[in-house]
Design a protein around this motif. Structure first.
Motif, PDB file in Angstrom:
ATOM      1  N   GLN A  23      33.406   3.811   0.363  1.00 12.75           N
ATOM      2  CA  GLN A  23      34.668   4.034  -0.331  1.00 12.75           C
ATOM      3  C   GLN A  23      35.680   2.932  -0.005  1.00 12.75           C
ATOM      4  OE1 GLN A  23      36.111   7.932   0.596  1.00 12.75           O
ATOM      5  NE2 GLN A  23      37.334   8.071  -1.264  1.00 12.75           N
ATOM      6  N   ILE A  24      35.720   2.528   1.258  1.00  9.42           N
ATOM      7  CA  ILE A  24      36.673   1.495   1.683  1.00  9.42           C
ATOM      8  C   ILE A  24      36.257   0.128   1.142  1.00  9.42           C
ATOM      9  CG2 ILE A  24      37.654   0.267   3.670  1.00  9.42           C
ATOM     10  CD1 ILE A  24      37.269   2.932   5.258  1.00  9.42           C
ATOM     11  N   PHE A  25      35.008  -0.237   1.387  1.00  7.19           N
ATOM     12  CA  PHE A  25      34.496  -1.533   0.951  1.00  7.19           C
ATOM     13  C   PHE A  25      33.686  -1.328  -0.327  1.00  7.19           C
ATOM     14  CE2 PHE A  25      35.541  -2.099   5.374  1.00  7.19           C
ATOM     15  CZ  PHE A  25      36.156  -3.341   5.382  1.00  7.19           C
ATOM     16  N   ASN A  26      34.406  -0.914  -1.370  1.00  7.37           N
ATOM     17  CA  ASN A  26      33.757  -0.639  -2.655  1.00  7.37           C
ATOM     18  C   ASN A  26      33.348  -1.960  -3.324  1.00  7.37           C
ATOM     19  OD1 ASN A  26      36.101  -1.698  -3.875  1.00  7.37           O
ATOM     20  ND2 ASN A  26      36.995   0.326  -4.154  1.00  7.37           N
ATOM     21  N   ALA A  27      32.741  -1.866  -4.495  1.00  7.40           N
ATOM     22  CA  ALA A  27      32.204  -3.049  -5.180  1.00  7.40           C
ATOM     23  C   ALA A  27      33.278  -4.103  -5.447  1.00  7.40           C
ATOM     24  CB  ALA A  27      31.532  -2.633  -6.481  1.00  7.40           C
ATOM     25  N   ARG A  28      34.482  -3.691  -5.812  1.00  2.76           N
ATOM     26  CA  ARG A  28      35.562  -4.639  -6.088  1.00  2.76           C
ATOM     27  C   ARG A  28      35.973  -5.398  -4.830  1.00  2.76           C
ATOM     28  NH1 ARG A  28      41.108  -4.479  -6.135  1.00  2.76           N
ATOM     29  NH2 ARG A  28      41.154  -2.290  -5.577  1.00  2.76           N
ATOM     30  N   VAL A  29      36.071  -4.687  -3.709  1.00  3.77           N
ATOM     31  CA  VAL A  29      36.449  -5.318  -2.442  1.00  3.77           C
ATOM     32  C   VAL A  29      35.349  -6.273  -1.980  1.00  3.77           C
ATOM     33  CG1 VAL A  29      36.934  -4.874   0.001  1.00  3.77           C
ATOM     34  CG2 VAL A  29      37.981  -3.436  -1.764  1.00  3.77           C
ATOM     35  N   VAL A  30      34.111  -5.832  -2.059  1.00  2.00           N
ATOM     36  CA  VAL A  30      32.982  -6.674  -1.655  1.00  2.00           C
ATOM     37  C   VAL A  30      32.926  -7.942  -2.513  1.00  2.00           C
ATOM     38  CG1 VAL A  30      30.446  -6.798  -1.608  1.00  2.00           C
ATOM     39  CG2 VAL A  30      31.628  -4.828  -0.612  1.00  2.00           C
ATOM     40  N   ALA A  31      33.131  -7.802  -3.821  1.00  2.00           N
ATOM     41  CA  ALA A  31      33.126  -8.968  -4.710  1.00  2.00           C
ATOM     42  C   ALA A  31      34.244  -9.940  -4.344  1.00  2.00           C
ATOM     43  CB  ALA A  31      33.250  -8.525  -6.163  1.00  2.00           C
ATOM     44  N   ALA A  32      35.419  -9.421  -4.015  1.00  2.00           N
ATOM     45  CA  ALA A  32      36.540 -10.279  -3.623  1.00  2.00           C
ATOM     46  C   ALA A  32      36.199 -11.064  -2.362  1.00  2.00           C
ATOM     47  CB  ALA A  32      37.802  -9.450  -3.411  1.00  2.00           C
ATOM     48  N   ILE A  33      35.570 -10.406  -1.402  1.00  2.00           N
ATOM     49  CA  ILE A  33      35.178 -11.076  -0.155  1.00  2.00           C
ATOM     50  C   ILE A  33      34.125 -12.142  -0.448  1.00  2.00           C
ATOM     51  CG2 ILE A  33      34.026 -10.767   2.069  1.00  2.00           C
ATOM     52  CD1 ILE A  33      35.371  -7.930   2.138  1.00  2.00           C
ATOM     53  N   ARG A  34      33.103 -11.772  -1.187  1.00  2.00           N
ATOM     54  CA  ARG A  34      32.004 -12.712  -1.485  1.00  2.00           C
ATOM     55  C   ARG A  34      32.491 -13.936  -2.245  1.00  2.00           C
ATOM     56  NH1 ARG A  34      27.150  -8.632  -3.261  1.00  2.00           N
ATOM     57  NH2 ARG A  34      26.425  -8.246  -1.134  1.00  2.00           N
ATOM     58  N   ASN A  35      33.418 -13.757  -3.168  1.00  2.00           N
ATOM     59  CA  ASN A  35      33.849 -14.849  -4.043  1.00  2.00           C
ATOM     60  C   ASN A  35      34.981 -15.697  -3.486  1.00  2.00           C
ATOM     61  OD1 ASN A  35      31.973 -14.105  -6.016  1.00  2.00           O
ATOM     62  ND2 ASN A  35      33.365 -12.578  -6.855  1.00  2.00           N
ATOM     63  N   GLN A  36      35.558 -15.291  -2.370  1.00  2.00           N
ATOM     64  CA  GLN A  36      36.708 -16.009  -1.813  1.00  2.00           C
ATOM     65  C   GLN A  36      36.293 -17.368  -1.254  1.00  2.00           C
ATOM     66  OE1 GLN A  36      40.163 -15.030  -1.726  1.00  2.00           O
ATOM     67  NE2 GLN A  36      40.166 -17.223  -1.370  1.00  2.00           N
ATOM     68  N   LYS A  37      37.019 -18.393  -1.634  1.00  2.00           N
ATOM     69  CA  LYS A  37      36.845 -19.739  -1.076  1.00  2.00           C
ATOM     70  C   LYS A  37      37.985 -19.978  -0.095  1.00  2.00           C
ATOM     71  CE  LYS A  37      33.521 -20.870  -3.964  1.00  2.00           C
ATOM     72  NZ  LYS A  37      32.386 -20.043  -3.716  1.00  2.00           N
ATOM     73  N   PHE A  38      37.659 -20.590   1.026  1.00  2.00           N
ATOM     74  CA  PHE A  38      38.686 -20.869   2.027  1.00  2.00           C
ATOM     75  C   PHE A  38      39.838 -21.662   1.420  1.00  2.00           C
ATOM     76  CE2 PHE A  38      40.609 -23.733   5.094  1.00  2.00           C
ATOM     77  CZ  PHE A  38      41.116 -22.819   6.007  1.00  2.00           C
ATOM     78  N   GLU A  39      39.510 -22.620   0.571  1.00  2.00           N
ATOM     79  CA  GLU A  39      40.513 -23.521   0.003  1.00  2.00           C
ATOM     80  C   GLU A  39      41.528 -22.804  -0.886  1.00  2.00           C
ATOM     81  OE1 GLU A  39      37.080 -25.417   1.475  1.00  2.00           O
ATOM     82  OE2 GLU A  39      37.149 -23.970  -0.168  1.00  2.00           O
ATOM     83  N   THR A  40      41.201 -21.618  -1.360  1.00  2.00           N
ATOM     84  CA  THR A  40      42.126 -20.908  -2.249  1.00  2.00           C
ATOM     85  C   THR A  40      42.731 -19.660  -1.607  1.00  2.00           C
ATOM     86  OG1 THR A  40      40.303 -19.691  -3.284  1.00  2.00           O
ATOM     87  CG2 THR A  40      40.977 -21.764  -4.333  1.00  2.00           C
ATOM     88  N   LEU A  41      42.584 -19.517  -0.292  1.00  2.00           N
ATOM     89  CA  LEU A  41      43.229 -18.401   0.397  1.00  2.00           C
ATOM     90  C   LEU A  41      44.743 -18.506   0.260  1.00  2.00           C
ATOM     91  CD1 LEU A  41      41.255 -18.198   3.763  1.00  2.00           C
ATOM     92  CD2 LEU A  41      41.356 -16.417   2.008  1.00  2.00           C
ATOM     93  N   PHE A  42      45.393 -17.372   0.155  1.00  2.00           N
ATOM     94  CA  PHE A  42      46.845 -17.312   0.158  1.00  2.00           C
ATOM     95  C   PHE A  42      47.276 -16.775   1.521  1.00  2.00           C
ATOM     96  CE2 PHE A  42      50.617 -14.623  -0.161  1.00  2.00           C
ATOM     97  CZ  PHE A  42      51.535 -15.542  -0.644  1.00  2.00           C
ATOM     98  N   ALA A  43      48.319 -17.348   2.082  1.00  2.00           N
ATOM     99  CA  ALA A  43      48.840 -16.873   3.364  1.00  2.00           C
ATOM    100  C   ALA A  43      50.363 -16.806   3.304  1.00  2.00           C
ATOM    101  CB  ALA A  43      48.411 -17.801   4.492  1.00  2.00           C
ATOM    102  N   ASN A  44      50.903 -15.812   4.007  1.00  2.00           N
ATOM    103  CA  ASN A  44      52.340 -15.721   4.218  1.00  2.00           C
ATOM    104  C   ASN A  44      52.554 -15.182   5.627  1.00  2.00           C
ATOM    105  OD1 ASN A  44      51.885 -12.965   3.958  1.00  2.00           O
ATOM    106  ND2 ASN A  44      52.806 -12.812   1.936  1.00  2.00           N
ATOM    107  N   TYR A  45      53.777 -14.878   5.986  1.00  2.00           N
ATOM    108  CA  TYR A  45      54.038 -14.508   7.382  1.00  2.00           C
ATOM    109  C   TYR A  45      53.248 -13.285   7.864  1.00  2.00           C
ATOM    110  CZ  TYR A  45      57.202 -10.873   5.797  1.00  2.00           C
ATOM    111  OH  TYR A  45      57.724  -9.762   5.207  1.00  2.00           O
ATOM    112  N   PRO A  46      52.921 -12.266   7.032  1.00  2.00           N
ATOM    113  CA  PRO A  46      52.137 -11.150   7.580  1.00  2.00           C
ATOM    114  C   PRO A  46      50.660 -11.457   7.787  1.00  2.00           C
ATOM    115  CG  PRO A  46      53.378 -10.446   5.641  1.00  2.00           C
ATOM    116  CD  PRO A  46      53.450 -11.930   5.707  1.00  2.00           C
ATOM    117  N   GLY A  47      50.102 -12.420   7.035  1.00  2.00           N
ATOM    118  CA  GLY A  47      48.686 -12.696   7.207  1.00  2.00           C
ATOM    119  C   GLY A  47      48.087 -13.494   6.063  1.00  2.00           C
TER     120      GLY A  47
END
Length: 117
Positions: free
Chosen positions: A62-86
């Motif tokens: 339920q926590i790591f559903n298909a949408r969350v898993v896809a977001a993790i798998r498809n994330q490229k380091f170069e396109t990460l967004f960061a701000n003061y919380p993380g």
């Protein structure tokens, strides 16, 4: 130094390593290892509070559903967004932050702090 990541108070090489490890762990469907990468209480959108790794594992699908898993798998380091919380993975599906090891100590461990499932 990657200023994009530094704004979150983190070091880019540590974030890159954490993301790579998270992606490998998700690909292996290793709920124990993934839940060990989280800070508790973990902010999620599942009913009840996720206050321990055991609760995370019981609610893993339920926590790591298909949408969350896809977001993790498809994330490229170069396109990460960061701000003061993380650092944000995907479109906010996962947030990662440095959690202080000891109160008043400058050292930290990277942890998943939020999963927007």
């Amino acid at each position: 130094m990657d200023l994009r990541i530094a704004v979150a108070g983190l070091r880019s090489q540590e974030v890159r390593s954490f993301l790579t490890n998270l992606q490998a762990t998700v690909a292996q469907h290793d709920s124990r290892a993934i839940c060990a990468m989280a800070a508790y209480p973990l902010r999620t959108r599942v009913p009840g509070r996720v206050t321990t790794a055991d609760i995370c594992r019981r609610n893993y699908a339920q926590i790591f559903n298909a949408r969350v898993v896809a977001a993790i798998r498809n994330q490229k380091f170069e396109t990460l967004f960061a701000n003061y919380p993380g650092v944000m993975v995907g479109n906010g599906e996962v947030w990662i932050a440095g959690i202080s090891r000891n109160k008043g100590c400058a050292s930290y461990d990277l942890r998943i702090i939020t999963v927007n499932n």
